[in-house]
Design an enzyme around this catalytic site. Sequence first.
Site, PDB file in Angstrom:
ATOM      1  N   CYS A  21       3.426   0.581  -8.559  1.00 55.01           N
ATOM      2  CA  CYS A  21       4.072  -0.704  -8.303  1.00 55.01           C
ATOM      3  C   CYS A  21       4.743  -1.202  -9.579  1.00 55.01           C
ATOM      4  CB  CYS A  21       3.047  -1.744  -7.853  1.00 55.01           C
ATOM      5  SG  CYS A  21       2.348  -1.395  -6.248  1.00 55.01           S
ATOM      6  N   CYS A  63       0.869  -1.173   0.000  1.00 52.69           N
ATOM      7  CA  CYS A  63       0.000   0.000   0.000  1.00 52.69           C
ATOM      8  C   CYS A  63       0.907   1.225   0.000  1.00 52.69           C
ATOM      9  CB  CYS A  63      -0.993  -0.008   1.162  1.00 52.69           C
ATOM     10  SG  CYS A  63      -0.297   0.129   2.807  1.00 52.69           S
ATOM     11  N   CYS A 115      -2.184   1.462  -4.306  1.00 52.39           N
ATOM     12  CA  CYS A 115      -0.960   2.152  -4.736  1.00 52.39           C
ATOM     13  C   CYS A 115      -0.978   2.457  -6.223  1.00 52.39           C
ATOM     14  CB  CYS A 115       0.297   1.386  -4.326  1.00 52.39           C
ATOM     15  SG  CYS A 115       0.478  -0.241  -5.036  1.00 52.39           S
TER      16      CYS A 115
END
Length: 136
Positions: free
Chosen positions: A90, A12, A86
């Site tokens: 990522c 996160c 997120c």
Amino acid sequence: MTSTPPSVLFVCVHNAGRSQMAQGFLTALAGDAVEVRSAGTEPADRINPAAVAVMREVGIDITTATPKILTADTVATSTVVVTMGCGDTCPYFPGVEYRDWTLRDPAGQDIATVRAIRDDIRALVQELVAELLPGT
């Protein structure tokens, strides 16, 4: 002959609430059968105290956890990467399985809301355990 346990990475933004609670649940439910890690794209200075409190209510202590920065190597060496808010920050690696769990951010929420988020995370982690470790 030993097999390598699957590796799950929870991600996160701040690695201070959702991902830490998920890591706590998976560690408690799977033990050594799964390697469990968590990280954040912009780690906070400390774990969200409300997350610590609601996890303590269910007998899981995450007080020693510390927010960690997400690295490409951590993603690349994971079997499953579970993202929680997120977005596109990522890194993506072929061969790694990705999941995106839509969960509210516990930051700044009242304890009742954080409890509800915790319970949502527990249900998702239980499903993940059933999938990764069938028959347990």
